[in-house]
Scaffold this motif. Structure first.
Motif, mmCIF file in Angstrom:
data_model
loop_
_atom_site.group_PDB
_atom_site.id
_atom_site.type_symbol
_atom_site.label_atom_id
_atom_site.label_comp_id
_atom_site.label_asym_id
_atom_site.label_seq_id
_atom_site.Cartn_x
_atom_site.Cartn_y
_atom_site.Cartn_z
ATOM 1 N N VAL A 109 0.844 -1.198 0.000
ATOM 2 C CA VAL A 109 0.000 0.000 0.000
ATOM 3 C C VAL A 109 0.881 1.250 0.000
ATOM 4 N N ILE A 110 1.950 1.213 0.787
ATOM 5 C CA ILE A 110 2.895 2.333 0.805
ATOM 6 C C ILE A 110 3.539 2.480 -0.575
ATOM 7 N N ASP A 111 3.945 1.377 -1.167
ATOM 8 C CA ASP A 111 4.560 1.409 -2.494
ATOM 9 C C ASP A 111 3.605 1.979 -3.532
ATOM 10 N N TRP A 112 2.320 1.624 -3.439
ATOM 11 C CA TRP A 112 1.356 2.101 -4.432
ATOM 12 C C TRP A 112 1.216 3.621 -4.426
ATOM 13 N N HIS A 113 1.555 4.243 -3.305
ATOM 14 C CA HIS A 113 1.499 5.713 -3.239
ATOM 15 C C HIS A 113 2.628 6.364 -4.032
ATOM 16 N N GLU A 114 3.612 5.583 -4.430
ATOM 17 C CA GLU A 114 4.657 6.107 -5.313
ATOM 18 C C GLU A 114 4.145 6.225 -6.748
ATOM 19 N N GLY A 115 3.099 5.478 -7.049
ATOM 20 C CA GLY A 115 2.567 5.458 -8.405
ATOM 21 C C GLY A 115 1.235 6.161 -8.515
ATOM 22 N N GLU A 116 0.326 5.512 -9.273
ATOM 23 C CA GLU A 116 -0.942 6.151 -9.585
ATOM 24 C C GLU A 116 -1.790 6.447 -8.353
ATOM 25 N N LEU A 117 -1.769 5.554 -7.367
ATOM 26 C CA LEU A 117 -2.590 5.772 -6.179
ATOM 27 C C LEU A 117 -2.196 7.059 -5.469
#
Length: 238
Positions: A109-117
Motif C-alpha cells: 500500500v505504501i509502495d502504491w502511493h509512489e505510483g498512480e494511487l
C-alpha cells in the motif's frame, strides 16, 4: 511481487483494471484496482476503501483537530492506516498541524502511493512533515506506549478497520478494548483527542469510551447508500 495489470473490462464507471495483486502481510489476497477514474483496494475479496469520496475519513481528522484546546498549534497527529491517503492529506493541509506519523501494515500500500494511487491524495508520503511507519499498529502502539518517555500526540486518528466490530485483521480487536485504549491514552498529549472511524454505529464501543473519557462525541457522516459512517471522538480521560 506485484502481478502485471490484467486486461481491462468495461463497466458503468468506465474500464476496470486490476493494477496489482499481491499476498498481504496477513497472508491474504491484496488487490489494487482502477475503476474509471477511481482506485479501489480489496483484501481477500472484501472491499476496504476507494478514492471516490473520503468525506468521513477527512471529517475524522478535521473534527479531532477542531476539538483541540483553543490556541493549540504545531499539533502532532498519529494516523492508524495510510489507505488511499485521505486522512493523512487532511491532516497535512490543516493549519494547526506540524507533523503527521502514519502507521501502515501493508508495504505494498505504501509502495502504491509512489505510483498512480499517490495522485489521489497528492503523494502525502513525500511531504517532509509526514513519516510513514511500515508496522502492525497494535505492535507499534504497544512499543511506543511502553517507552520511558513516550512521544505524545495531540490527535490520534484510527482508520485501520471498518469499525470496532468489523476489523480487517483479527488482532486489531485489541485496539478497541481496554488494553488498546490504555495504550492510546498514554500516547495522548494533555487536551488531546482520540478519533475512531467506523462504518456503522457500535453502541458497546461508545459505552466503553464513556466509561473512560469525560468527553465523548459521536459524529454521523451521511453516505450515498446505507447507514451513515460514524466518527467517535474521545478526550479528557478519567
Amino acid at each position: 511481487m506485484d502481478q502485471p495489470t490484467t486486461a481491462t473490462t468495461p463497466g458503468p464507471e468506465g474500464e476496470t483494471a486490476t493494477l496489482a495483486r499481491v499476498t498481504g502481510e496477513t497472508g491474504g489476497d491484496l488487490v489494487l484496482r482502477r475503476v474509471g477514474a477511481h482506485y479501489e483496494i480489496y483484501s481477500n475479496g472484501l472491499f476496504l476503501m476507494d478514492t471516490r469520496d473520503g468525506t468521513s475519513e477527512r471529517e475524522m481528522v478535521r473534527a479531532s483537530l477542531t476539538a483541540l484546546p483553543r490556541g493549540r498549534s504545531l499539533a502532532r497527529v498519529l494516523i492508524g492506516g495510510l489507505g488511499v491517503g485521505f486522512s493523512t492529506r487532511e491532516a497535512l493541509d490543516h493549519p494547526r498541524v506540524a507533523r503527521v506519523d502514519v502507521v501502515e501494515l501493508e508495504p505494498r500500500v505504501i509502495d502504491w502511493h509512489e505510483g498512480e494511487l499517490g495522485e489521489a491524495a497528492g503523494y502525502v508520503h513525500q511531504d517532509p512533515r509526514c513519516r510513514v511507519h511500515n508496522a502492525d499498529l497494535v505492535t507499534w502502539l504497544a512499543e511506543a506506549s511502553e517507552a520511558g518517555e513516550p512521544e505524545r500526540y495531540d490527535a490520534i486518528c484510527l482508520d485501520t478497520d471498518n469499525g470496532p466490530d468489523w476489523t480487517v485483521v483479527e488482532g486489531n480487536g485489541d485496539l478497541y478494548g481496554a488494553d488498546g485504549l490504555d495504550r492510546l491514552t498514554r500516547l495522548l498529549a494533555p487536551g488531546g483527542v482520540l478519533a475512531f472511524w467506523s462504518a456503522n454505529e457500535v453502541a458497546a464501543f461508545e459505552t466503553g469510551l464513556r466509561e473512560r473519557f469525560a468527553t465523548v462525541d459521536v459524529v454521523e457522516v451521511p453516505v450515498a447508500r446505507g447507514v451513515p459512517d460514524v466518527v467517535y471522538l474521545a478526550s479528557d480521560p478519567h
